[in-house]
Design a protein around this motif. Structure first.
Motif, mmCIF file in Angstrom:
data_model
loop_
_atom_site.group_PDB
_atom_site.id
_atom_site.type_symbol
_atom_site.label_atom_id
_atom_site.label_comp_id
_atom_site.label_asym_id
_atom_site.label_seq_id
_atom_site.Cartn_x
_atom_site.Cartn_y
_atom_site.Cartn_z
ATOM 1 N N ASN A 102 55.740 21.156 6.740
ATOM 2 C CA ASN A 102 54.366 20.724 6.464
ATOM 3 C C ASN A 102 53.953 20.925 5.011
ATOM 4 N N CYS A 103 54.893 21.332 4.181
ATOM 5 C CA CYS A 103 54.576 21.622 2.783
ATOM 6 C C CYS A 103 54.290 20.327 2.031
ATOM 7 N N SER A 104 53.223 20.339 1.231
ATOM 8 C CA SER A 104 52.831 19.128 0.505
ATOM 9 C C SER A 104 53.815 18.760 -0.595
ATOM 10 N N VAL A 105 54.633 19.699 -1.029
ATOM 11 C CA VAL A 105 55.587 19.393 -2.105
ATOM 12 C C VAL A 105 57.016 19.264 -1.576
ATOM 13 N N ASN A 106 57.188 19.100 -0.252
ATOM 14 C CA ASN A 106 58.545 19.099 0.293
ATOM 15 C C ASN A 106 59.387 17.937 -0.217
ATOM 16 N N GLN A 107 58.797 16.770 -0.467
ATOM 17 C CA GLN A 107 59.592 15.656 -0.989
ATOM 18 C C GLN A 107 60.035 15.921 -2.424
ATOM 19 N N MET A 108 59.164 16.579 -3.199
ATOM 20 C CA MET A 108 59.547 16.960 -4.555
ATOM 21 C C MET A 108 60.663 18.003 -4.501
ATOM 22 N N THR A 109 60.533 18.968 -3.607
ATOM 23 C CA THR A 109 61.574 19.984 -3.424
ATOM 24 C C THR A 109 62.881 19.321 -3.014
ATOM 25 N N LEU A 110 62.793 18.365 -2.115
ATOM 26 C CA LEU A 110 63.986 17.681 -1.622
ATOM 27 C C LEU A 110 64.702 16.969 -2.761
ATOM 28 N N LYS A 111 63.970 16.215 -3.577
ATOM 29 C CA LYS A 111 64.596 15.434 -4.649
ATOM 30 C C LYS A 111 64.975 16.309 -5.841
ATOM 31 N N ASN A 112 64.042 17.100 -6.342
ATOM 32 C CA ASN A 112 64.288 17.865 -7.567
ATOM 33 C C ASN A 112 65.131 19.105 -7.345
ATOM 34 N N GLY A 113 64.976 19.728 -6.207
ATOM 35 C CA GLY A 113 65.721 20.950 -5.936
ATOM 36 C C GLY A 113 66.990 20.704 -5.160
ATOM 37 N N VAL A 114 66.848 20.235 -3.946
ATOM 38 C CA VAL A 114 67.984 20.084 -3.040
ATOM 39 C C VAL A 114 68.954 19.012 -3.537
ATOM 40 N N GLU A 115 68.445 17.820 -3.821
ATOM 41 C CA GLU A 115 69.333 16.731 -4.226
ATOM 42 C C GLU A 115 70.032 17.055 -5.549
ATOM 43 N N ALA A 116 69.289 17.599 -6.501
ATOM 44 C CA ALA A 116 69.894 17.937 -7.797
ATOM 45 C C ALA A 116 70.990 18.989 -7.637
ATOM 46 N N THR A 117 70.748 19.992 -6.797
ATOM 47 C CA THR A 117 71.738 21.038 -6.574
ATOM 48 C C THR A 117 72.967 20.484 -5.876
ATOM 49 N N ILE A 118 72.766 19.667 -4.859
ATOM 50 C CA ILE A 118 73.898 19.078 -4.137
ATOM 51 C C ILE A 118 74.732 18.210 -5.080
ATOM 52 N N LYS A 119 74.081 17.430 -5.931
ATOM 53 C CA LYS A 119 74.820 16.558 -6.852
ATOM 54 C C LYS A 119 75.618 17.357 -7.879
ATOM 55 N N ARG A 120 75.187 18.571 -8.192
ATOM 56 C CA ARG A 120 75.983 19.424 -9.089
ATOM 57 C C ARG A 120 77.290 19.814 -8.414
ATOM 58 N N TYR A 121 77.243 20.107 -7.128
ATOM 59 C CA TYR A 121 78.431 20.504 -6.365
ATOM 60 C C TYR A 121 79.259 19.300 -5.921
ATOM 61 N N ALA A 122 78.589 18.186 -5.655
ATOM 62 C CA ALA A 122 79.260 16.995 -5.123
ATOM 63 C C ALA A 122 78.664 15.756 -5.800
ATOM 64 N N PRO A 123 79.150 15.450 -7.004
ATOM 65 C CA PRO A 123 78.560 14.355 -7.794
ATOM 66 C C PRO A 123 78.614 12.983 -7.126
ATOM 67 N N GLU A 124 79.507 12.807 -6.158
ATOM 68 C CA GLU A 124 79.609 11.502 -5.502
ATOM 69 C C GLU A 124 78.480 11.227 -4.524
ATOM 70 N N ILE A 125 77.676 12.248 -4.216
ATOM 71 C CA ILE A 125 76.541 12.058 -3.308
ATOM 72 C C ILE A 125 75.508 11.156 -3.993
ATOM 73 N N LYS A 126 75.075 10.129 -3.269
ATOM 74 C CA LYS A 126 74.115 9.163 -3.804
ATOM 75 C C LYS A 126 72.680 9.624 -3.629
ATOM 76 N N GLU A 127 72.410 10.228 -2.459
ATOM 77 C CA GLU A 127 71.030 10.529 -2.117
ATOM 78 C C GLU A 127 70.993 11.600 -1.031
ATOM 79 N N VAL A 128 69.874 12.323 -1.009
ATOM 80 C CA VAL A 128 69.600 13.283 0.072
ATOM 81 C C VAL A 128 68.324 12.814 0.755
ATOM 82 N N VAL A 129 68.405 12.659 2.080
ATOM 83 C CA VAL A 129 67.234 12.212 2.828
ATOM 84 C C VAL A 129 66.902 13.233 3.920
#
Length: 79
Positions: free
Chosen positions: A49-76
Motif C-alpha cells: 500500500n506504499c505510495s512510492v512502491n512503483q518508484m521503489t520497484l523501478k529505481n531500487g529493485v529493478e536497478a539492483t537486479i540489472k546490476r546482477y543480471a544485465p540481461e533482465i529487461k524489466e521488473v514488474v
C-alpha cells in the motif's frame, strides 16, 4: 549466456541485497517468476500500500537486479 538457474540465482542475490531496506519499512519482496528476461515479483507487507512502491520497484529493485543480471529487461509487480 547464463542458464536459467544462474539467472535465477543472480536475481535472488539482488533481492537479498534490497530486502533489508524493504523489511526496515515493514515490507518484503518475493520472486514469482522470470519469463523472457522479465522478472515478476510480489511486494508484501507495508510495500503493498506504499505510495512510492512503483518508484521503489523501478529505481531500487529493478536497478539492483540489472546490476546482477544485465540481461533482465524489466521488473514488474504481480498481485
Amino acid at each position: 549466456m547464463e542458464t536459467s538457474n544462474e539467472l535465477r540465482l543472480n536475481v535472488e542475490k539482488a533481492l537479498e541485497e534490497i530486502r533489508p531496506f524493504l523489511v526496515t519499512d515493514g515490507g518484503d519482496i518475493t520472486l514469482i517468476s522470470i519469463e523472457d528476461n522479465i522478472v515478476k515479483v510480489r511486494l508484501e507487507g507495508a510495500c503493498t500500500n506504499c505510495s512510492v512502491n512503483q518508484m521503489t520497484l523501478k529505481n531500487g529493485v529493478e536497478a539492483t537486479i540489472k546490476r546482477y543480471a544485465p540481461e533482465i529487461k524489466e521488473v514488474v509487480e504481480v498481485r
